[in-house]
Design a protein around this motif. Structure first.
Motif, PDB file in Angstrom:
ATOM      1  N   LEU A 107      -5.937   2.639  -9.172  1.00 62.04           N
ATOM      2  CA  LEU A 107      -5.168   3.031  -7.994  1.00 62.04           C
ATOM      3  C   LEU A 107      -5.202   1.938  -6.935  1.00 62.04           C
ATOM      4  CD1 LEU A 107      -3.581   5.139  -6.397  1.00 62.04           C
ATOM      5  CD2 LEU A 107      -5.748   6.109  -5.644  1.00 62.04           C
ATOM      6  N   LEU A 108      -6.379   1.354  -6.713  1.00 64.59           N
ATOM      7  CA  LEU A 108      -6.492   0.282  -5.727  1.00 64.59           C
ATOM      8  C   LEU A 108      -5.786  -0.982  -6.216  1.00 64.59           C
ATOM      9  CD1 LEU A 108     -10.210   0.713  -4.566  1.00 64.59           C
ATOM     10  CD2 LEU A 108      -8.128   1.593  -3.508  1.00 64.59           C
ATOM     11  N   MET A 109      -5.797  -1.216  -7.529  1.00 67.91           N
ATOM     12  CA  MET A 109      -5.058  -2.367  -8.069  1.00 67.91           C
ATOM     13  C   MET A 109      -3.564  -2.222  -7.808  1.00 67.91           C
ATOM     14  SD  MET A 109      -6.701  -3.515 -11.711  1.00 67.91           S
ATOM     15  CE  MET A 109      -7.223  -1.964 -12.399  1.00 67.91           C
ATOM     16  N   PHE A 110      -3.021  -1.058  -8.127  1.00 67.70           N
ATOM     17  CA  PHE A 110      -1.602  -0.827  -7.879  1.00 67.70           C
ATOM     18  C   PHE A 110      -1.286  -0.909  -6.386  1.00 67.70           C
ATOM     19  CE2 PHE A 110      -1.124   1.230 -12.154  1.00 67.70           C
ATOM     20  CZ  PHE A 110      -0.066   0.438 -12.573  1.00 67.70           C
ATOM     21  N   ALA A 111      -2.190  -0.389  -5.565  1.00 69.59           N
ATOM     22  CA  ALA A 111      -1.972  -0.459  -4.117  1.00 69.59           C
ATOM     23  C   ALA A 111      -1.900  -1.908  -3.655  1.00 69.59           C
ATOM     24  CB  ALA A 111      -3.088   0.281  -3.386  1.00 69.59           C
ATOM     25  N   GLY A 112      -2.813  -2.750  -4.158  1.00 68.15           N
ATOM     26  CA  GLY A 112      -2.797  -4.158  -3.782  1.00 68.15           C
ATOM     27  C   GLY A 112      -1.546  -4.872  -4.255  1.00 68.15           C
ATOM     28  N   VAL A 113      -1.120  -4.576  -5.498  1.00 73.51           N
ATOM     29  CA  VAL A 113       0.072  -5.224  -6.054  1.00 73.51           C
ATOM     30  C   VAL A 113       1.324  -4.807  -5.289  1.00 73.51           C
ATOM     31  CG1 VAL A 113       1.573  -5.312  -8.081  1.00 73.51           C
ATOM     32  CG2 VAL A 113      -0.896  -5.541  -8.353  1.00 73.51           C
ATOM     33  N   ILE A 114       1.469  -3.515  -5.028  1.00 68.69           N
ATOM     34  CA  ILE A 114       2.663  -3.021  -4.338  1.00 68.69           C
ATOM     35  C   ILE A 114       2.666  -3.463  -2.880  1.00 68.69           C
ATOM     36  CG2 ILE A 114       3.900  -0.937  -3.638  1.00 68.69           C
ATOM     37  CD1 ILE A 114       2.773   0.403  -6.170  1.00 68.69           C
ATOM     38  N   LEU A 115       1.505  -3.444  -2.242  1.00 74.68           N
ATOM     39  CA  LEU A 115       1.419  -3.874  -0.848  1.00 74.68           C
ATOM     40  C   LEU A 115       1.788  -5.344  -0.708  1.00 74.68           C
ATOM     41  CD1 LEU A 115       0.599  -3.269   2.099  1.00 74.68           C
ATOM     42  CD2 LEU A 115      -1.748  -3.842   1.472  1.00 74.68           C
ATOM     43  N   GLY A 116       1.292  -6.177  -1.619  1.00 75.69           N
ATOM     44  CA  GLY A 116       1.582  -7.605  -1.545  1.00 75.69           C
ATOM     45  C   GLY A 116       2.982  -7.956  -1.990  1.00 75.69           C
ATOM     46  N   GLY A 117       3.562  -7.140  -2.860  1.00 74.03           N
ATOM     47  CA  GLY A 117       4.896  -7.412  -3.377  1.00 74.03           C
ATOM     48  C   GLY A 117       4.877  -7.457  -4.887  1.00 74.03           C
ATOM     49  N   LEU A 118       5.592  -6.539  -5.539  1.00 69.40           N
ATOM     50  CA  LEU A 118       5.606  -6.471  -6.995  1.00 69.40           C
ATOM     51  C   LEU A 118       6.070  -7.789  -7.597  1.00 69.40           C
ATOM     52  CD1 LEU A 118       7.037  -2.887  -7.594  1.00 69.40           C
ATOM     53  CD2 LEU A 118       4.848  -3.746  -8.424  1.00 69.40           C
ATOM     54  N   GLY A 119       5.309  -8.286  -8.558  1.00 75.16           N
ATOM     55  CA  GLY A 119       5.674  -9.512  -9.246  1.00 75.16           C
ATOM     56  C   GLY A 119       5.163 -10.779  -8.605  1.00 75.16           C
ATOM     57  N   SER A 120       4.579 -10.690  -7.418  1.00 76.43           N
ATOM     58  CA  SER A 120       4.066 -11.868  -6.724  1.00 76.43           C
ATOM     59  C   SER A 120       2.552 -11.948  -6.898  1.00 76.43           C
ATOM     60  CB  SER A 120       4.419 -11.805  -5.230  1.00 76.43           C
ATOM     61  OG  SER A 120       3.735 -12.812  -4.511  1.00 76.43           O
ATOM     62  N   ALA A 121       2.082 -12.996  -7.565  1.00 72.26           N
ATOM     63  CA  ALA A 121       0.638 -13.154  -7.767  1.00 72.26           C
ATOM     64  C   ALA A 121      -0.069 -13.358  -6.439  1.00 72.26           C
ATOM     65  CB  ALA A 121       0.366 -14.329  -8.700  1.00 72.26           C
ATOM     66  N   TYR A 122       0.527 -14.176  -5.570  1.00 72.17           N
ATOM     67  CA  TYR A 122      -0.084 -14.398  -4.260  1.00 72.17           C
ATOM     68  C   TYR A 122      -0.054 -13.117  -3.430  1.00 72.17           C
ATOM     69  CZ  TYR A 122       0.742 -19.207  -5.739  1.00 72.17           C
ATOM     70  OH  TYR A 122       0.768 -20.375  -6.456  1.00 72.17           O
ATOM     71  N   GLY A 123       1.018 -12.355  -3.574  1.00 71.18           N
ATOM     72  CA  GLY A 123       1.093 -11.075  -2.879  1.00 71.18           C
ATOM     73  C   GLY A 123       0.012 -10.118  -3.338  1.00 71.18           C
ATOM     74  N   ALA A 124      -0.276 -10.119  -4.653  1.00 79.40           N
ATOM     75  CA  ALA A 124      -1.341  -9.264  -5.178  1.00 79.40           C
ATOM     76  C   ALA A 124      -2.686  -9.649  -4.583  1.00 79.40           C
ATOM     77  CB  ALA A 124      -1.385  -9.356  -6.702  1.00 79.40           C
ATOM     78  N   MET A 125      -2.913 -10.958  -4.419  1.00 85.96           N
ATOM     79  CA  MET A 125      -4.170 -11.410  -3.818  1.00 85.96           C
ATOM     80  C   MET A 125      -4.286 -10.925  -2.379  1.00 85.96           C
ATOM     81  SD  MET A 125      -4.349 -15.358  -5.182  1.00 85.96           S
ATOM     82  CE  MET A 125      -4.095 -15.779  -6.908  1.00 85.96           C
ATOM     83  N   VAL A 126      -3.233 -11.162  -1.592  1.00 82.03           N
ATOM     84  CA  VAL A 126      -3.255 -10.772  -0.180  1.00 82.03           C
ATOM     85  C   VAL A 126      -3.355  -9.259  -0.042  1.00 82.03           C
ATOM     86  CG1 VAL A 126      -1.927 -10.764   1.963  1.00 82.03           C
ATOM     87  CG2 VAL A 126      -1.994 -12.823   0.549  1.00 82.03           C
ATOM     88  N   GLY A 127      -2.540  -8.537  -0.806  1.00 83.26           N
ATOM     89  CA  GLY A 127      -2.554  -7.081  -0.724  1.00 83.26           C
ATOM     90  C   GLY A 127      -3.892  -6.490  -1.109  1.00 83.26           C
ATOM     91  N   SER A 128      -4.529  -7.049  -2.131  1.00 85.05           N
ATOM     92  CA  SER A 128      -5.822  -6.529  -2.574  1.00 85.05           C
ATOM     93  C   SER A 128      -6.904  -6.761  -1.521  1.00 85.05           C
ATOM     94  CB  SER A 128      -6.230  -7.195  -3.894  1.00 85.05           C
ATOM     95  OG  SER A 128      -5.301  -6.901  -4.914  1.00 85.05           O
ATOM     96  N   ILE A 129      -6.890  -7.926  -0.888  1.00 81.73           N
ATOM     97  CA  ILE A 129      -7.864  -8.196   0.172  1.00 81.73           C
ATOM     98  C   ILE A 129      -7.677  -7.206   1.321  1.00 81.73           C
ATOM     99  CG2 ILE A 129      -8.654  -9.880   1.867  1.00 81.73           C
ATOM    100  CD1 ILE A 129      -9.426 -10.592  -0.968  1.00 81.73           C
ATOM    101  N   ILE A 130      -6.423  -6.936   1.677  1.00 79.84           N
ATOM    102  CA  ILE A 130      -6.156  -5.977   2.756  1.00 79.84           C
ATOM    103  C   ILE A 130      -6.645  -4.587   2.365  1.00 79.84           C
ATOM    104  CG2 ILE A 130      -4.317  -4.807   4.042  1.00 79.84           C
ATOM    105  CD1 ILE A 130      -2.746  -7.413   3.951  1.00 79.84           C
ATOM    106  N   VAL A 131      -6.390  -4.185   1.131  1.00 76.43           N
ATOM    107  CA  VAL A 131      -6.840  -2.873   0.664  1.00 76.43           C
ATOM    108  C   VAL A 131      -8.362  -2.771   0.747  1.00 76.43           C
ATOM    109  CG1 VAL A 131      -7.071  -1.423  -1.393  1.00 76.43           C
ATOM    110  CG2 VAL A 131      -4.854  -2.390  -0.802  1.00 76.43           C
ATOM    111  N   GLY A 132      -9.062  -3.818   0.300  1.00 82.41           N
ATOM    112  CA  GLY A 132     -10.522  -3.804   0.365  1.00 82.41           C
ATOM    113  C   GLY A 132     -11.041  -3.721   1.786  1.00 82.41           C
TER     114      GLY A 132
END
Length: 466
Positions: free
Chosen positions: A399-424
Motif C-alpha cells: 500500500l505504501l509502495m503504491f502510494a509513493g508511486v502514485i504520489l510521485g507520478g505513475l511511470g516516473s522512477a524519480y517520482g517514485a523516489m520522491v513520493g516514497s520519501i514523502i510517504v515515509g
C-alpha cells in the motif's frame, strides 16, 4: 488510469484486513520467548537489560486487562519476553520486582507498573522497562508511559536509557528530528521497492500487484541463507536475495508476461492475473515459511547510538545510508547508461523506440530483473529495521509502495523516489500529534490532497484524454 489507481488502493485497504482475519500466526519459535496467538496476532514484548547492558533473564512480567490477568511471560537468556494477547485493547503491565537480580531496580519510582498501554489490531508492541543499579537514585516517574510502539517503519530496539513516547504527547525539536530520521529510513526502503514497480509500469503499463511478494521473497531467502545450517553473513545473504529476486522477476516476464503481451492481452486482464499471482505466491510463502515471525539473528539486538538528539542503532544507520546510496546508483543508471536511456525511450514511446532499433523485449526484461532485485533487497532492509520477517510483510508494504508511486507520478522512477520519501516522512511525523496506528492513513490523506491539486502526481506528466 486514475480510476485504476483508485481501485488498487481500495483493494489493498480492504484485502489487507481480510487476509489478516483469515490466517493467524503459528506459534513462534527460535528467538521468540513466547508464542504469538492466532487471535489477531497481538502481543506485548520487550528486552530487559541491566545497568551493564547485559540481558536480564528470569524476570516475570504480567499483563492485565480490566483487572483480569490475560497473560504473563518470563524473560529468557537473551532478556527477551513476549506476552500473546487475546485481542487489541488497553492493558496494564506489571514487572515482578522480586524476580529482578540483586542490585538491580527500575529506573523510575513505580516504573514496574505501566498503565493504559494501548495495543492496536495486528500490533506487536514493544515495551521498555529501564533498569538501573540500586546504588543509583530512582527518578520520578514521568507522566507519559515509558513505552515505545513498534509499527511500520519503527523498530523494537530502543535505548534502555529512555523510551519513545506515544503519539500526541507534545512536540520537541529532538522528537521532531528523531521522527524525521525514522521517516527517511522508512521512505528510503519504500523507495527502493517502489522504483521497480514504477519502472515496470512505465515500460509495460502493467500494475504488478505481485510486486509485494518479491519483497517478502527477498527477506525470506536472506533469512534462510543467514540462519542454520549455513550461517552465511547477512550482507552476503542480502546479495543472494537480490539475485534471487531479479531472476524470479525475469523468469516471470519470460514465462508469463511476455507471452501475454505478444498475444495482445489487455491491461485489465493482466492486472487481474497479477492479483492472482500475488495470492498464489503469498500463500506459497506461508506454506513454506509458515506464519511465524522470525528475525535476523545476526542483528537482533544492538545498543543504540546517540548522535546529538537522535538515537539510532548502527544497523538502521547503515540501512538508511545504503538505501540512499542505492537510489543514487539507480538514478545514475537511468540517466547515464545506455540501458537506462533505452528504458526511458521505451517508457516514452514503445513503438518509436522499437522503430529506432531498440530491442524493446530485452529492455523490458532488464527492467523486470532490476525491479525484482531491488524489491528483494528492500525486503531484506525492511526485515532488518523491523526486526521481523513474516509471510505477508511485502503485502503490508505494498500500500505504501503504491502510494509513493502514485504520489510521485505513475511511470516516473524519480517520482517514485520522491513520493516514497514523502510517504515515509508524513507517516512518521504524524506520530507527533496522532496515535501510530493512524500513521499510514495520514500518508494516504496527503496522497489524496496532492492528486486533487495535481492529478498526474508530483513528477508525472499530464496525459490528454481522447
Amino acid at each position: 488510469m486514475a480510476i485504476l489507481a483508485a481501485l488498487v488502493l481500495l483493494f489493498l485497504t480492504g484485502a489487507g484486513t481480510a487476509s489478516a482475519a483469515v490466517v493467524g500466526a503459528a506459534p513462534a519459535t527460535g528467538h521468540h520467548p513466547a508464542a504469538l496467538t492466532a487471535a489477531g496476532d497481538q502481543s506485548l514484548k520487550g528486552t530487559l537489560r541491566g545497568p551493564d547492558g547485559k540481558p536480564v533473564s528470569g524476570v516475570k512480567i504480567t499483563a492485565e486487562q480490566k483487572g483480569q490477568t490475560v497473560g504473563s511471560a518470563t524473560s529468557n537468556a537473551e532478556g527477551q519476553w513476549q506476552i500473546p494477547l487475546p485481542g487489541p485493547g488497553e492493558f496494564n503491565l506489571k514487572l515482578d520486582v522480586s524476580t529482578l537480580p540483586k542490585g538491580v531496580q527500575t529506573r523510575d519510582k513505580g516504573g514496574e507498573v505501566l498503565e493504559a498501554v494501548v495495543v492496536a489490531p495486528q500490533q506487536q508492541r514493544t515495551v521498555i522497562f529501564p533498569l538501573i543499579s540500586t546504588s543509583q537514585p530512582q527518578q520520578a516517574k514521568p507522566g507519559a508511559a515509558p513505552q515505545s510502539t513498534s509499527g511500520p517503519g519503527q523498530t523494537g530496539d530502543q535505548n534502555q536509557s529512555g523510551a519513545t513516547a506515544e503519539g500526541g504527547e507534545g512536540v520537541s525539536l529532538s522528537r521532531v528530528l528523531q521522527l524525521v530520521v525514522e521517516g527517511l529510513k522508512l521512505g528510503a526502503i519504500i523507495a527502493i521497492t517502489a522504483v521497480g514497480l514504477s519502472l515496470i509500469f512505465g515500460t509495460t503499463r502493467l500494475i504488478n500487484f505481485a510486486h509485494g511478494e518479491l519483497v517478502t521473497i527477498g527477506a525470506v531467502v536472506a533469512f534462510w541463507i543467514s540462519t542454520d545450517p549455513g550461517n552465511v553473513p547477512l550482507v552476503l545473504a542480502g546479495v543472494a536475495a537480490l539475485v534471487v529476486g531479479g531472476l524470479l522477476a525475469g523468469g516471470l516476464d519470460l514465462g508469463l508476461w511476455r507471452p501475454m503481451r505478444r498475444r495482445g492481452t489487455g491491461l485489465i486482464q493482466m492486472f487481474i492475473i497479477s492479483i492472482g499471482l500475488s495470492l498464489f505466491l503469498r500463500y506459497l510463502i506461508l506454506v513454506l515459511f509458515s506464519g511465524r515471525r522470525e528475525k535476523y539473528a545476526q542483528y537482533a539486538l544492538q545498543p543504540a547510538m546517540q548522535l546529538g538528539p537522535i538515537t539510532i542503532t548502527p544497523r538502521d544507520l547503515i540501512v538508511t545510508l545504503a538505501s540512499f546510496a542505492i537510489l543514487v546508483l539507480v538514478a545514475v543508471l537511468l540517466q547515464r547508461t545506455r540501458m537506462g536511456k533505452a528504458a526511458r525511450a521505451v517508457a516514452d514511446n514503445k513503438d518509436l523506440a522499437e522503430a529506432s532499433g531498440i530491442d524493446v523485449d530485452r529492455v523490458i526484461l532488464s527492467i523486470w530483473i532490476i525491479g525484482g532485485g531491488l524489491a528483494a533487497l528492500g525486503g531484506v532492509f525492511y526485515g532488518v529495521t523491523q526486526g521481523a520477517v513474516y509471510w505477508d510483510m511485502g503485502f503490508n508494504l505494498l500500500l505504501l509502495m503504491f502510494a509513493g508511486v502514485i504520489l510521485g507520478g505513475l511511470g516516473s522512477a524519480y517520482g517514485a523516489m520522491v513520493g516514497s520519501i514523502i510517504v515515509g516522512l508524513v507517516s512518521q511525523l504524524s506520530n507527533l500529534w496522532f496515535p501510530p496506528s493512524l500513521q499510514n492513513a495520514w500518508a494516504l490523506l496527503v496522497l489524496i490532497i496532492v492528486l486533487l491539486v495535481r492529478p498526474q502526481g508530483i513528477l508525472g506528466r499530464a496525459e490528454r484524454a481522447g
